[in-house]
Design an enzyme around this catalytic site. Structure first.
Site, PDB file in Angstrom:
ATOM      1  N   HIS A  29      26.557  57.694  53.651  1.00 42.40           N
ATOM      2  CA  HIS A  29      27.995  57.753  53.394  1.00 42.40           C
ATOM      3  C   HIS A  29      28.601  59.031  53.956  1.00 42.40           C
ATOM      4  O   HIS A  29      27.892  60.005  54.232  1.00 42.40           O
ATOM      5  CB  HIS A  29      28.275  57.669  51.889  1.00 42.40           C
ATOM      6  CG  HIS A  29      27.668  58.789  51.094  1.00 42.40           C
ATOM      7  ND1 HIS A  29      26.351  58.770  50.674  1.00 42.40           N
ATOM      8  CD2 HIS A  29      28.171  59.972  50.646  1.00 42.40           C
ATOM      9  CE1 HIS A  29      26.082  59.877  50.008  1.00 42.40           C
ATOM     10  NE2 HIS A  29      27.168  60.631  49.979  1.00 42.40           N
ATOM     11  N   ARG A  48      21.074  64.819  55.939  1.00 39.12           N
ATOM     12  CA  ARG A  48      22.165  64.517  56.866  1.00 39.12           C
ATOM     13  C   ARG A  48      21.704  63.594  57.970  1.00 39.12           C
ATOM     14  O   ARG A  48      20.572  63.686  58.439  1.00 39.12           O
ATOM     15  CB  ARG A  48      22.750  65.816  57.412  1.00 39.12           C
ATOM     16  CG  ARG A  48      23.467  66.621  56.341  1.00 39.12           C
ATOM     17  CD  ARG A  48      23.979  67.961  56.825  1.00 39.12           C
ATOM     18  NE  ARG A  48      24.723  68.611  55.743  1.00 39.12           N
ATOM     19  CZ  ARG A  48      24.168  69.339  54.789  1.00 39.12           C
ATOM     20  NH1 ARG A  48      22.865  69.510  54.786  1.00 39.12           N
ATOM     21  NH2 ARG A  48      24.901  69.870  53.834  1.00 39.12           N
TER      22      ARG A  48
END
Length: 391
Positions: A257, A276
């Protein structure tokens, strides 16, 4: 109960207006205000009136402040962190681990002697980090992977030779094949691919082609901010979510997300484990990310609150936190919970009354109430209340 002095995080993607206005500070501010933290996270705990950190106060009396049940389940720490998040620019594409993944990853890096401040360190603690965001302005976000058939159509519509390997990987092996293929590209191939995607996406937007127009608009914009970043292409395969004020989204472990813009009240398990996957200049641990990612495709539901004890509750499938939107009238209402609670005043003025006195919460201020402590509130005011979901 205690009024909290809570820290602000000044990240580059933050807003110059939302949090300063909430706190009654000059707006626009001269630096970005990204997050207001309310809780006991050791990196930036809220502080009590006597200067004690909330984390230290809890560690000194965990049974008294957390309650025996929460202390036994989560240890001598507040298991949730409440924030106001305000983004003028997109955050990185990211995912969070399960508890088992966090425990294993943290133990491995501790055994290897990787310093906690090392920028390549992946697991900062042994905890999971599910989270919920309730919009207080319109919020746009990337949340999970859209259905593979939609992604194939979205990519193929661009008619780019540079995308053929990604389309082939997605068609043949699904998201589990396509995402690693993109993240493993050389810097030179990333640059040419992202530029081609951005130019073609911008052309469709300029032509007012309605199909995937928001997806393409964001891809072109993200490429300007993150040139050569494979997250630009990955964004084409993500659900694009738009939340109206009061609507929410829950993000479980493994969900890829990125919040793109907007502001909301965010509550999460108290952890700093972030893996990440793009739209960042920070370290990307490809192997750990692929291990953590949930490659399930499909729409992500928008959450609407249900009427619960004390207000409108946003039900989530975890025990670490429970969030309720409380409209307080001029007549006192009971806010007592079995677990510890953090109360944020989002609008108006709230007067909290307990056996140890009163606290006046102006807009933007917050308070900590120990487990089981009888407390009432009168307004008019709008409060967001976070406690645990242990019953």
């Amino acid at each position: 109960m205690w009024q909290l002095k809570s820290p602000v995080r000044h990240y580059p993607w933050g807003s110059h207006t939302v949090i300063p206005e909430l706190l009654g500070l000059p707006s626009p501010a001269d630096q970005p205000y990204a997050e207001l933290w309310m809780g006991a996270h050791p990196d930036a705990p809220s502080v009590l009136a006597d200067g004690t950190g909330l984390d230290s106060a809890i560690a000194a009396d965990p049974d008294g402040l957390l309650g025996p049940a929460v202390h036994e389940r989560f240890g001598p720490r507040l298991p949730f962190l409440m924030k106001v998040l305000a983004a003028d620019r997109p955050l990185s594409l990211q995912a969070h681990p399960t508890t088992a993944q966090a425990e294993a990853g943290y133990a491995a890096e501790e055994a290897a002697g990787v310093p906690s401040i090392d920028p390549t360190r992946t697991f900062k603690d042994p905890y999971h980090k599910p989270e919920i965001l309730v919009a207080i302005t319109e919020v746009e976000a990337l949340c999970g992977f859209r259905p593979v058939e939609e992604s194939l159509h979205c990519l193929a519509k661009l008619q780019l030779p540079e995308l053929k390997p990604t389309i082939a990987a997605l068609a043949r092996g699904g998201l589990r094949a396509a995402i690693p293929q993109l993240l493993a590209l050389s810097a030179r191939r990333r640059q040419s691919l992202v530029r081609a995607v951005a130019d073609k996406a911008a052309a469709f937007v300029a032509a007012h082609d309605p199909e995937f127009i928001n997806t393409y608009r964001w891809a072109a914009s993200l490429a300007d901010t993150y040139p050569g970043d494979p997250g630009v292409v990955i964004s084409l395969m993500c659900n694009h979510l738009r939340l109206a004020p009061g609507e929410a989204v829950f993000l479980p472990a493994g969900n890829l997300h990125a919040y793109l813009c907007g502001a909301g009240v965010e509550v999460m398990a108290s952890s700093d484990n972030v893996l990440r996957g793009g739209l960042t200049s920070k370290h990307v641990d490809l192997a750990a990310l692929i291990e953590v990612l949930d490659f399930t495709d499909g729409k992500v539901p928008v959450l609407h609150p249900v009427l619960g004890r004390g207000g409108l509750r946003y039900p989530v499938p975890v025990e670490d936190f429970d969030l309720t939107r409380v409209q307080v009238d001029v007549d006192p209402g009971v806010l007592t919970t079995s677990g510890p609670q953090v109360l944020l005043c989002a609008e108006g003025t709230a007067v909290l009354t307990a056996s140890d006195g009163e606290i006046v919460l102006e807009r933007g201020s917050s308070a900590f109430v120990p487990a089981g402590r009888p407390v009432t509130a009168r307004g008019p005011a709008l409060l967001f209340r976070t406690t645990t979901a242990l019953r």
